[in-house]
Design a protein around this motif. Structure first.
Motif, PDB file in Angstrom:
ATOM      1  N   GLU A 135       0.927  -1.163   0.048  1.00 52.52           N
ATOM      2  CA  GLU A 135      -0.094   0.043   0.073  1.00 52.52           C
ATOM      3  C   GLU A 135       0.802   1.061  -0.028  1.00 52.52           C
ATOM      4  OE1 GLU A 135      -3.369   0.264  -0.093  1.00 52.52           O
ATOM      5  OE2 GLU A 135      -3.410  -2.124  -0.311  1.00 52.52           O
ATOM      6  N   PRO A 136       0.293   2.228  -0.583  1.00 51.58           N
ATOM      7  CA  PRO A 136       1.098   3.555  -0.508  1.00 51.58           C
ATOM      8  C   PRO A 136       1.233   4.165   0.867  1.00 51.58           C
ATOM      9  CG  PRO A 136      -0.953   3.980  -1.914  1.00 51.58           C
ATOM     10  CD  PRO A 136      -0.934   2.429  -1.727  1.00 51.58           C
ATOM     11  N   VAL A 137       1.819   4.945   0.928  1.00 47.18           N
ATOM     12  CA  VAL A 137       1.971   5.848   2.368  1.00 47.18           C
ATOM     13  C   VAL A 137       2.259   7.123   2.003  1.00 47.18           C
ATOM     14  CG1 VAL A 137       3.121   6.176   4.608  1.00 47.18           C
ATOM     15  CG2 VAL A 137       3.184   3.780   3.472  1.00 47.18           C
ATOM     16  N   LEU A 138       1.519   8.104   2.667  1.00 53.15           N
ATOM     17  CA  LEU A 138       1.382   9.634   2.134  1.00 53.15           C
ATOM     18  C   LEU A 138       2.398  10.368   3.761  1.00 53.15           C
ATOM     19  CD1 LEU A 138       0.214  12.167   0.835  1.00 53.15           C
ATOM     20  CD2 LEU A 138      -1.668  11.887   2.319  1.00 53.15           C
ATOM     21  N   VAL A 139       2.911  11.284   3.422  1.00 49.88           N
ATOM     22  CA  VAL A 139       3.612  12.219   3.999  1.00 49.88           C
ATOM     23  C   VAL A 139       3.379  13.606   3.262  1.00 49.88           C
ATOM     24  CG1 VAL A 139       5.481  13.105   5.222  1.00 49.88           C
ATOM     25  CG2 VAL A 139       5.572  10.864   5.050  1.00 49.88           C
ATOM     26  N   TYR A 140       2.727  14.541   4.117  1.00 52.09           N
ATOM     27  CA  TYR A 140       2.209  15.743   3.462  1.00 52.09           C
ATOM     28  C   TYR A 140       2.549  16.866   4.385  1.00 52.09           C
ATOM     29  CZ  TYR A 140      -1.920  15.240   6.550  1.00 52.09           C
ATOM     30  OH  TYR A 140      -2.777  15.082   7.581  1.00 52.09           O
ATOM     31  N   ALA A 141       2.647  18.059   3.622  1.00 46.93           N
ATOM     32  CA  ALA A 141       2.907  19.296   4.301  1.00 46.93           C
ATOM     33  C   ALA A 141       1.711  20.373   3.854  1.00 46.93           C
ATOM     34  CB  ALA A 141       4.375  20.096   4.350  1.00 46.93           C
ATOM     35  N   SER A 142       0.834  19.705   3.029  1.00 47.57           N
ATOM     36  CA  SER A 142      -0.229  20.563   2.320  1.00 47.57           C
ATOM     37  C   SER A 142      -1.101  20.677   3.496  1.00 47.57           C
ATOM     38  CB  SER A 142      -1.119  19.533   1.542  1.00 47.57           C
ATOM     39  OG  SER A 142      -0.358  19.014   0.499  1.00 47.57           O
ATOM     40  N   ALA A 143      -1.554  22.154   3.495  1.00 45.21           N
ATOM     41  CA  ALA A 143      -2.357  22.768   4.354  1.00 45.21           C
ATOM     42  C   ALA A 143      -3.315  23.939   3.934  1.00 45.21           C
ATOM     43  CB  ALA A 143      -1.676  23.420   5.704  1.00 45.21           C
ATOM     44  N   ALA A 144      -4.650  24.146   4.596  1.00 41.59           N
ATOM     45  CA  ALA A 144      -5.189  25.230   4.116  1.00 41.59           C
ATOM     46  C   ALA A 144      -4.681  26.497   3.842  1.00 41.59           C
ATOM     47  CB  ALA A 144      -6.693  24.999   5.005  1.00 41.59           C
ATOM     48  N   PRO A 145      -5.118  27.643   3.335  1.00 40.40           N
ATOM     49  CA  PRO A 145      -4.537  28.950   3.139  1.00 40.40           C
ATOM     50  C   PRO A 145      -4.372  29.651   4.596  1.00 40.40           C
ATOM     51  CG  PRO A 145      -6.110  28.588   1.423  1.00 40.40           C
ATOM     52  CD  PRO A 145      -6.226  27.443   2.073  1.00 40.40           C
ATOM     53  N   ASP A 146      -5.166  29.620   5.446  1.00 45.29           N
ATOM     54  CA  ASP A 146      -5.150  30.250   6.863  1.00 45.29           C
ATOM     55  C   ASP A 146      -3.775  29.837   7.686  1.00 45.29           C
ATOM     56  OD1 ASP A 146      -6.251  28.058   7.076  1.00 45.29           O
ATOM     57  OD2 ASP A 146      -7.592  28.787   8.800  1.00 45.29           O
ATOM     58  N   ARG A 147      -3.620  28.478   7.393  1.00 50.73           N
ATOM     59  CA  ARG A 147      -2.670  27.687   8.351  1.00 50.73           C
ATOM     60  C   ARG A 147      -1.174  28.008   7.401  1.00 50.73           C
ATOM     61  NH1 ARG A 147      -3.056  21.820   9.129  1.00 50.73           N
ATOM     62  NH2 ARG A 147      -1.118  22.324  10.196  1.00 50.73           N
ATOM     63  N   VAL A 148      -1.412  28.215   6.149  1.00 46.76           N
ATOM     64  CA  VAL A 148      -0.076  28.345   5.443  1.00 46.76           C
ATOM     65  C   VAL A 148       0.392  29.932   5.639  1.00 46.76           C
ATOM     66  CG1 VAL A 148       0.812  28.866   3.202  1.00 46.76           C
ATOM     67  CG2 VAL A 148      -0.455  26.993   3.531  1.00 46.76           C
ATOM     68  N   LYS A 149      -0.739  30.718   5.739  1.00 49.84           N
ATOM     69  CA  LYS A 149      -0.352  32.166   5.997  1.00 49.84           C
ATOM     70  C   LYS A 149       0.062  32.587   7.419  1.00 49.84           C
ATOM     71  CE  LYS A 149      -3.451  34.168   2.658  1.00 49.84           C
ATOM     72  NZ  LYS A 149      -4.740  35.101   2.367  1.00 49.84           N
ATOM     73  N   ALA A 150      -0.345  31.869   8.457  1.00 51.30           N
ATOM     74  CA  ALA A 150       0.260  31.868   9.687  1.00 51.30           C
ATOM     75  C   ALA A 150       1.485  31.407   9.829  1.00 51.30           C
ATOM     76  CB  ALA A 150      -0.597  30.882  10.716  1.00 51.30           C
ATOM     77  N   ALA A 151       2.122  30.467   9.264  1.00 47.34           N
ATOM     78  CA  ALA A 151       3.438  29.915   9.196  1.00 47.34           C
ATOM     79  C   ALA A 151       4.398  30.765   8.740  1.00 47.34           C
ATOM     80  CB  ALA A 151       3.412  28.344   8.595  1.00 47.34           C
ATOM     81  N   GLN A 152       3.748  31.446   7.409  1.00 44.11           N
ATOM     82  CA  GLN A 152       4.641  32.554   6.771  1.00 44.11           C
ATOM     83  C   GLN A 152       4.926  33.752   7.641  1.00 44.11           C
ATOM     84  OE1 GLN A 152       2.321  32.715   3.130  1.00 44.11           O
ATOM     85  NE2 GLN A 152       3.651  31.202   2.079  1.00 44.11           N
ATOM     86  N   GLN A 153       3.672  34.020   8.223  1.00 47.61           N
ATOM     87  CA  GLN A 153       4.051  35.189   9.047  1.00 47.61           C
ATOM     88  C   GLN A 153       5.001  35.158  10.156  1.00 47.61           C
ATOM     89  OE1 GLN A 153      -0.067  35.869  10.435  1.00 47.61           O
ATOM     90  NE2 GLN A 153      -0.763  36.881   8.583  1.00 47.61           N
ATOM     91  N   GLN A 154       5.034  33.873  10.679  1.00 48.13           N
ATOM     92  CA  GLN A 154       6.179  33.652  11.741  1.00 48.13           C
ATOM     93  C   GLN A 154       7.344  33.528  11.246  1.00 48.13           C
ATOM     94  OE1 GLN A 154       4.947  31.333  15.241  1.00 48.13           O
ATOM     95  NE2 GLN A 154       2.799  31.092  14.641  1.00 48.13           N
ATOM     96  N   LEU A 155       7.438  32.630  10.204  1.00 46.41           N
ATOM     97  CA  LEU A 155       8.769  32.330   9.789  1.00 46.41           C
ATOM     98  C   LEU A 155       9.436  32.960   8.408  1.00 46.41           C
ATOM     99  CD1 LEU A 155       8.093  28.541   9.905  1.00 46.41           C
ATOM    100  CD2 LEU A 155       9.250  29.677  11.587  1.00 46.41           C
ATOM    101  N   GLY A 156       8.575  33.769   7.698  1.00 48.67           N
ATOM    102  CA  GLY A 156       8.767  34.135   6.479  1.00 48.67           C
ATOM    103  C   GLY A 156       8.332  33.181   5.232  1.00 48.67           C
ATOM    104  N   VAL A 157       8.093  33.764   4.248  1.00 49.52           N
ATOM    105  CA  VAL A 157       7.561  33.098   3.278  1.00 49.52           C
ATOM    106  C   VAL A 157       8.753  31.888   2.766  1.00 49.52           C
ATOM    107  CG1 VAL A 157       6.830  32.614   0.738  1.00 49.52           C
ATOM    108  CG2 VAL A 157       5.919  34.621   2.082  1.00 49.52           C
ATOM    109  N   ALA A 158       9.739  32.401   2.510  1.00 51.63           N
ATOM    110  CA  ALA A 158      10.854  31.768   1.711  1.00 51.63           C
ATOM    111  C   ALA A 158      11.291  30.607   2.910  1.00 51.63           C
ATOM    112  CB  ALA A 158      12.100  32.530   1.692  1.00 51.63           C
TER     113      ALA A 158
END
Length: 430
Positions: free
Chosen positions: A313-336
């Motif tokens: 069976e395939p196994v999934l590892v993901y960092a995909s997240a909804a836009p609000d969670r992505v923006k929250a991480a980018q605000q703390q860490l910076g986009v790059a």
């Protein structure tokens, strides 16, 4: 027959997308990963696609890498050059589509090129110079929330006009419906008035066929992979391309199955959710990754346990997240920084797990795909059968043997691609 088409793609998934359409249209195609300088081509190749990471990088880097790829392609004797970018026309605020197209055209000594981002099979169309995704304007399709390259304007004439000092024109749908000769006349009129870049309306595959017939003699064409499915027929009409049987044949697949997802597109989020309804997955969070490598170690343990319990069976590892969670991480860490943490983690997982026996790997997201391919030190891919429009299986040689690899653009693929993709591979390589 000599090498017919040389393409320069601004990201890795876009490169496999184009190569997929070329193979499906009967061109024997190889994909070169990164700087092609000094890399030999195998015998019996009709098209070569150079995959760069130039979509979201600094403009000077994009220009340098793209021109180096062009010089190498010209050294291979290609008849036509194709600058491939995303069917959603996204790049950096400074470009990079317009400046790169300018630089390529100038190096080739051309006067004019076309911009054909449309890929109707995947719902990307252009009408009156405006880009649609399905029945929505681009800026109302979810692309306005893209974490790296948000697209807030669907007017491609206006978007491109801000990226180049040269005039931008339009070939309307009415002209395209009048046929290839009408298109050539309109392009000639625009050329006479000094228009260098021409956005082309495109609503369906018939329009792509017309545009291919009208532009096959241009030294440079640009666009999404839709145009790539139409050009081979024109090459055959000119006697440049011989018929080929089974251009997509791959060796039998081997090893265990893994999905790594870094894309945060709406399509990928739905694909992740669908997978998690049937199988467990491991979520990576950039804020946790910023604290150290413990999440990577935990992800490795998770994959190893799942493969031990269910080896087929395939196994999934993901960092995909909804836009609000992505923006929250980018605000703390910076986009790059946020993006780099995710890419490094997924690339690290890929190298470790491929060395441990993963032989079937599906990667979602253009930036993620580039990071994974670079970490695996792959230099070329043989293009194989299609999973969904724009998403083929490919194969590369690694220390452990043969790696079957699919690089999926974030916006592409059916909702069940993370499971069905492996069934497609088994059927095609049986």
């Amino acid at each position: 027959m000599s090498l017919v088409l040389g393409a320069i793609a601004d990201d890795f998934t876009g490169a496999t997308d184009l190569a997929n359409n070329l193979v499906r249209s009967g061109m024997r195609t190889v994909q070169i990963l990164g700087d092609p300088t000094g890399k030999p081509l195998p015998e019996g190749v009709d098209a070569v696609v150079v995959a760069l990471k130039s979509r979201s990088c600094a403009l000077d880097e994009a220009l340098k890498d793209s021109l180096a790829a062009l010089d190498w392609l010209r050294g291979q004797g290609v008849r036509q050059v194709f600058f491939k970018y995303c069917s959603t026309f996204d790049s950096t605020a400074e470009g990079n589509i317009g400046p790169v197209a300018d630089a390529l055209l100038e190096r080739l000594g051309g006067r004019q090129t076309v911009m054909v981002p449309a890929f109707p099979t995947t719902g990307r169309t252009v009408y009156q110079g405006h880009l649609f995704v399905g029945d929505r304007l681009l800026n109302d399709s979810g692309m306005q929330d893209h974490p790296l390259n948000p697209m807030t304007d669907a007017d491609l004439v206006r978007v491109l006009g801000a990226q180049t000092s040269h005039p931008v024109g339009l070939v309307s749908h009415a002209v395209i419906r009048a046929g290839a000769e009408a298109c050539r006349r309109r392009l000639g009129e625009l050329d006479a008035s000094g228009v260098r870049h021409v956005i082309c309306d495109t609503l369906d595959d018939d329009d792509l066929d017309v545009l291919a017939a009208a532009t096959v003699e241009l030294p440079l064409v640009t666009g999404g992979s839709g145009l790539g499915q139409a050009l081979p027929a024109e090459y055959r009409r000119k006697g440049w391309l011989a018929p080929v049987e089974d251009a997509a044949r791959l060796a039998p697949a081997q090893g265990r199955s893994l999905v790594l997802s870094g894309s945060c597109s709406q399509a990928t989020l739905a694909q992740v959710e669908h997978f998690l309804e049937h199988r467990p997955g491991f979520a990576l969070d950039p804020l946790s990754l910023a604290q150290g490598d413990q999440p990577i170690a935990e992800a490795l343990d998770f994959v190893r346990r799942q493969h031990a319990e269910s080896p087929d069976e395939p196994v999934l590892v993901y960092a995909s997240a909804a836009p609000d969670r992505v923006k929250a991480a980018q605000q703390q860490l910076g986009v790059a920084r946020a993006g780099e943490l995710v890419e490094r983690a997924l690339a690290s997982l890929a190298t470790t797990l491929v060395a441990e026996g993963v032989g079937r790997l599906l990667v979602a997201g253009g930036e993620t795909s580039g990071a994974v391919v670079s970490a695996l030190s792959l230099d070329r891919l043989r293009i194989g059968p299609q999973i969904d429009a724009g998403v083929p299986w490919t194969q590369a040689s690694v220390a452990a043997g043969t790696l079957s690899l699919a690089l999926k653009s974030g916006n592409f693929g059916g909702i069940d691609i993370f499971t069905r993709g492996f069934a497609v591979l088994e059927e095609a390589t049986r």
